[in-house]
Enzyme design. Structure first.
Site, mmCIF file in Angstrom:
data_model
loop_
_atom_site.group_PDB
_atom_site.id
_atom_site.type_symbol
_atom_site.label_atom_id
_atom_site.label_comp_id
_atom_site.label_asym_id
_atom_site.label_seq_id
_atom_site.Cartn_x
_atom_site.Cartn_y
_atom_site.Cartn_z
ATOM 1 N N ALA A 140 0.530 -1.205 0.035
ATOM 2 C CA ALA A 140 0.208 0.033 0.009
ATOM 3 C C ALA A 140 0.822 1.199 -0.097
ATOM 4 O O ALA A 140 0.194 2.340 0.205
ATOM 5 C CB ALA A 140 -0.970 0.206 1.167
ATOM 6 N N ALA A 141 2.021 1.162 -0.208
ATOM 7 C CA ALA A 141 2.935 2.228 -0.251
ATOM 8 C C ALA A 141 2.402 3.263 -1.472
ATOM 9 O O ALA A 141 2.310 4.504 -1.338
ATOM 10 C CB ALA A 141 4.419 2.167 -0.365
ATOM 11 N N GLY A 142 2.080 2.593 -2.593
ATOM 12 C CA GLY A 142 1.731 3.579 -3.744
ATOM 13 C C GLY A 142 0.206 4.159 -3.538
ATOM 14 O O GLY A 142 0.063 5.233 -3.867
ATOM 15 N N ASP A 143 -0.598 3.242 -2.948
ATOM 16 C CA ASP A 143 -1.798 3.808 -2.623
ATOM 17 C C ASP A 143 -1.819 5.149 -1.261
ATOM 18 O O ASP A 143 -2.543 5.913 -1.500
ATOM 19 C CB ASP A 143 -2.760 2.774 -1.683
ATOM 20 C CG ASP A 143 -3.122 1.521 -3.027
ATOM 21 O OD1 ASP A 143 -3.003 1.800 -4.107
ATOM 22 O OD2 ASP A 143 -3.237 0.502 -2.462
#
Length: 302
Positions: free
Chosen positions: A242-245
């Protein structure tokens, strides 16, 4: 404050930690297991809300235990969910393997998310009332097309994370105001291995494009021209789930805090917040459990 409507997936993440990925046919022991609310849509909604944005979530969950837990999370985060329908299909799940280096592999079972093929009246109203519409590609493409058309009619600024990469109608990407793929997704969409060239291609026709490069930062482009490379904040990664989210949610939250359409200046400022928020998230385990608050990011930027 400008409202953000997030149209996307809501899953329960089933996370197993292990030293390495097993070979085909091999059984290995894991070192931990957890269930964490996730799904790219829900992740981005939570990330934006924690950065102080007013957020509504549009999607579907099952009439089951996981669905009830996800509704409770949205309520606890102050996220509106009048546009969250109940499906006869089970709530979506993501089966995530996290290795010691922090990298992950994910298998998604869409479940209720796959039933969102068109917008109902409540969902259309939620999107029309927003200033920003955030989408990903974990829902059926027809509902994304419908939502983009509705947003354009009402002057809603649209943001797309094209993940996973799926076949899209011709001209769809050009109709989006801001597209945020990672380097692999950008290459799949454009055929360009160079992220700079990919960003240029994706940003044609008055579109913003941000190609994320993990620890290398991101490339920012507008209307076919690269504006620069934004560096990442160095940290020791524990879990990149979830780093991109987190990046996208924080980015849109900061854009929504401004007035009028995004400018080069407001985009640069939003990128500062997004970069810090995502860097904090990778130092923690899980998806929504890893996302920082407004105060945490503000303290780092002070």
């Amino acid at each position: 404050m400008n409202r953000i409507a997030v149209l996307g997936s809501a899953n329960m993440d089933l996370v197993v930690r292990q030293s390495r990925l097993p070979r085909p046919g091999e059984t290995i022991f894991g070192t931990g297991f957890d269930t964490v609310p996730g799904g790219k849509g829900l992740n981005q909604a939570v990330a934006a809300a924690r950065l102080g944005a007013s957020v509504d979530f549009v999607g579907a969950v099952g009439a089951d235990t996981y669905g009830a837990e996800l509704r409770a999370l949205l309520a606890a985060e102050g996220i509106g969910f009048d546009g969250l329908s109940s499906s006869s299909e089970p709530t979506g799940t993501a089966h995530i393997s996290v290795v010691d280096s922090g990298e992950n592999s994910i298998v998604v079972v869409s479940g209720a998310n796959s039933t969102v093929t068109t917008l109902d009246a409540e969902q259309r109203e939620t999107i029309s009332a927003a200033a920003f519409l955030v989408m990903q590609c974990e829902l059926p493409v027809p509902v994304l097309v419908e939502a983009i058309a509705l947003a354009r009619e009402g002057g809603v600024f649209t943001v797309l994370t094209p993940a996973p990469v799926v076949p899209l109608p011709e001209g769809f990407l050009a109709s989006v105001d801001l597209v945020v793929p990672n380097q692999i997704e950008a290459q799949e969409l454009t055929g360009e291995a160079d992220p700079v060239q990919a960003a240029e291609a994706l940003s044609a026709d008055m579109t913003w494009a941000i190609v994320t490069l993990g620890a290398e930062g991101c490339v920012v482009a507008y209307d076919g021209e690269v504006l620069g490379l934004a560096p990442a904040r160095p940290v020791d990664a524990v879990d990149t789930t979830a780093a991109g989210d987190t990046f996208v949610g924080a980015l849109v939250a900061r854009l929504a805090a401004g007035t009028g359409a995004p400018t080069a200046e407001s985009m640069v400022e939003a990128l500062r917040w997004a970069t810090v928020a995502s860097s904090v998230s990778v130092t923690r385990v899980g998806a929504t459990t890893s996302m920082p608050s407004f105060d945490e990011v503000a303290a780092i930027l002070a």
